[in-house]
Design a protein around this motif. Structure first.
Motif, PDB file in Angstrom:
ATOM      1  N   ARG A  10       0.853  -1.209   0.000  1.00 43.58           N
ATOM      2  CA  ARG A  10       0.000   0.000   0.000  1.00 43.58           C
ATOM      3  C   ARG A  10       0.882   1.250   0.000  1.00 43.58           C
ATOM      4  O   ARG A  10       0.556   2.262   0.614  1.00 43.58           O
ATOM      5  CB  ARG A  10      -0.961  -0.002   1.189  1.00 43.58           C
ATOM      6  CG  ARG A  10      -1.761  -1.291   1.313  1.00 43.58           C
ATOM      7  CD  ARG A  10      -2.564  -1.357   2.613  1.00 43.58           C
ATOM      8  NE  ARG A  10      -2.847  -2.750   2.951  1.00 43.58           N
ATOM      9  CZ  ARG A  10      -3.278  -3.169   4.127  1.00 43.58           C
ATOM     10  NH1 ARG A  10      -3.514  -2.302   5.095  1.00 43.58           N
ATOM     11  NH2 ARG A  10      -3.497  -4.440   4.359  1.00 43.58           N
ATOM     12  N   SER A  13       3.714   2.201   3.689  1.00 44.93           N
ATOM     13  CA  SER A  13       2.609   2.503   4.602  1.00 44.93           C
ATOM     14  C   SER A  13       3.020   2.588   6.060  1.00 44.93           C
ATOM     15  O   SER A  13       2.210   2.984   6.910  1.00 44.93           O
ATOM     16  CB  SER A  13       1.493   1.470   4.424  1.00 44.93           C
ATOM     17  OG  SER A  13       2.013   0.156   4.544  1.00 44.93           O
ATOM     18  N   GLU A  18      -1.570   4.798   4.162  1.00 43.78           N
ATOM     19  CA  GLU A  18      -1.582   3.742   3.149  1.00 43.78           C
ATOM     20  C   GLU A  18      -2.339   4.144   1.898  1.00 43.78           C
ATOM     21  O   GLU A  18      -3.345   4.861   1.949  1.00 43.78           O
ATOM     22  CB  GLU A  18      -2.210   2.471   3.735  1.00 43.78           C
ATOM     23  CG  GLU A  18      -3.673   2.623   4.114  1.00 43.78           C
ATOM     24  CD  GLU A  18      -4.243   1.376   4.764  1.00 43.78           C
ATOM     25  OE1 GLU A  18      -3.475   0.582   5.353  1.00 43.78           O
ATOM     26  OE2 GLU A  18      -5.471   1.207   4.709  1.00 43.78           O
ATOM     27  N   ASN A  19      -1.826   3.696   0.765  1.00 41.27           N
ATOM     28  CA  ASN A  19      -2.471   3.880  -0.536  1.00 41.27           C
ATOM     29  C   ASN A  19      -2.635   5.339  -0.955  1.00 41.27           C
ATOM     30  O   ASN A  19      -3.483   5.646  -1.797  1.00 41.27           O
ATOM     31  CB  ASN A  19      -3.844   3.182  -0.569  1.00 41.27           C
ATOM     32  CG  ASN A  19      -3.727   1.677  -0.753  1.00 41.27           C
ATOM     33  OD1 ASN A  19      -2.949   1.200  -1.565  1.00 41.27           O
ATOM     34  ND2 ASN A  19      -4.508   0.934   0.004  1.00 41.27           N
ATOM     35  N   LEU A  37      -0.861  -1.988  -4.572  1.00 41.92           N
ATOM     36  CA  LEU A  37      -1.948  -1.032  -4.402  1.00 41.92           C
ATOM     37  C   LEU A  37      -3.276  -1.775  -4.473  1.00 41.92           C
ATOM     38  O   LEU A  37      -3.446  -2.692  -5.275  1.00 41.92           O
ATOM     39  CB  LEU A  37      -1.905   0.043  -5.495  1.00 41.92           C
ATOM     40  CG  LEU A  37      -0.646   0.913  -5.547  1.00 41.92           C
ATOM     41  CD1 LEU A  37      -0.694   1.832  -6.757  1.00 41.92           C
ATOM     42  CD2 LEU A  37      -0.485   1.723  -4.264  1.00 41.92           C
ATOM     43  N   ASN A  38      -4.222  -1.369  -3.623  1.00 47.31           N
ATOM     44  CA  ASN A  38      -5.548  -1.985  -3.566  1.00 47.31           C
ATOM     45  C   ASN A  38      -6.526  -1.142  -4.366  1.00 47.31           C
ATOM     46  O   ASN A  38      -6.607   0.068  -4.162  1.00 47.31           O
ATOM     47  CB  ASN A  38      -6.019  -2.095  -2.124  1.00 47.31           C
ATOM     48  CG  ASN A  38      -4.980  -2.735  -1.232  1.00 47.31           C
ATOM     49  OD1 ASN A  38      -4.252  -2.049  -0.526  1.00 47.31           O
ATOM     50  ND2 ASN A  38      -4.869  -4.046  -1.282  1.00 47.31           N
ATOM     51  N   TYR A  51      -7.901   0.707   0.613  1.00 45.98           N
ATOM     52  CA  TYR A  51      -7.886  -0.685   1.073  1.00 45.98           C
ATOM     53  C   TYR A  51      -9.282  -1.237   1.339  1.00 45.98           C
ATOM     54  O   TYR A  51      -9.667  -2.271   0.805  1.00 45.98           O
ATOM     55  CB  TYR A  51      -7.027  -0.825   2.325  1.00 45.98           C
ATOM     56  CG  TYR A  51      -6.929  -2.258   2.801  1.00 45.98           C
ATOM     57  CD1 TYR A  51      -6.192  -3.195   2.068  1.00 45.98           C
ATOM     58  CD2 TYR A  51      -7.573  -2.684   3.959  1.00 45.98           C
ATOM     59  CE1 TYR A  51      -6.108  -4.515   2.482  1.00 45.98           C
ATOM     60  CE2 TYR A  51      -7.494  -3.996   4.369  1.00 45.98           C
ATOM     61  CZ  TYR A  51      -6.753  -4.912   3.635  1.00 45.98           C
ATOM     62  OH  TYR A  51      -6.685  -6.221   4.038  1.00 45.98           O
TER      63      TYR A  51
END
Length: 244
Positions: A10, A13, A18-19, A37-38, A51
């Protein structure tokens, strides 16, 4: 020890939310080999990087990603809770603008486990092509139908099978049903005696999810994993250098 690749989970993080684009830029700065990456779809069909399917962890969020337009999602602040810095949820295109000039490999985890997001596979493949990222992107998902959809649309697409334990004849399933040569597994499967060696004998690369502590990283390296997925790529680099 063979060449072990380090993927920032992510983004980096452990150091940035994150992301976010900040986490992506930090992963590049810390010399990660790749990034995970989500990706979900907004209500109006835009691939976005976040996420959770739910927005409950976003301080000013409510509901689910699938129920919000991109404009609504962009109003949400996913920045650090202890600062006044505003950070938006990035689109996958926002991420690719940053990543395309870098050399990072890209692992897109399709978050289709809760919502199937019809059409998400076509959209991410279109973005891969439009940003000239062919050969740099691998697609993973706990929803294995998404991986089959990816391969049906792009037979040479790279995929990684995300799963936990409880699977019977997993190597046959991964090879013959999903058509992948990467297994993305949790730490407890790495610890299962002989699993990583057996995967290698069957021709699979092994990526281990969510390793953050020094002891976990050292254990994974000792067992011969191929990819470390971590929020701390710099720590992984130090330990890898120490163990060579």
């Amino acid at each position: 020890m063979g060449k072990v690749r380090v993927f920032a989970n992510r983004g980096a993080s452990a150091y940035e939310p994150e992301n976010t684009t900040a986490a992506i830029r930090k992963a590049i700065a810390l010399r990660a080999d790749g990034i995970v990456l989500n990706v979900h779809l907004s209500k109006d069909g835009i691939p976005v990087v976040i996420y959770d399917a739910s927005l409950d962890r976003v301080p000013n969020g409510k509901g689910c990603v699938a129920d919000c337009t991109l404009q609504e999602l962009k109003r949400l602040n996913v920045g650090k809770k202890d600062t006044f810095d505003f950070m938006q949820i990035p689109t996958l295109e926002d991420a690719y603008r940053i990543l395309a000039p870098s050399k990072l490999a890209i692992n897109i985890e399709l978050m289709t486990r809760v919502y199937p997001y019809p059409g998400i596979e076509e959209k991410v493949l279109e973005l891969e092509q439009s940003y000239g990222l062919e050969g740099r992107v691998v697609y993973s998902s706990f929803n294995h139908e998404s991986l089959i959809n990816i391969r049906s649309l792009k037979p040479d697409a790279k995929t990684g099978l995300l799963f936990s334990d409880g699977w019977y004849h997993i190597f046959d399933y991964a090879r013959n049903t999903i058509g992948t040569n990467e297994l993305h597994i949790p730490l407890d499967l790495v610890r299962r005696e002989g699993f990583v060696d057996a995967a290698h004998e069957e021709g699979f690369a092994v990526a281990v999810q969510d390793v953050e502590e020094s002891s976990e990283i050292r254990e994974c390296l000792a067992r011969g994993v191929d990819i470390l997925i971590t929020g701390r790529p710099d720590l992984c680099r130090v330990i890898i250098a120490d163990m060579i």
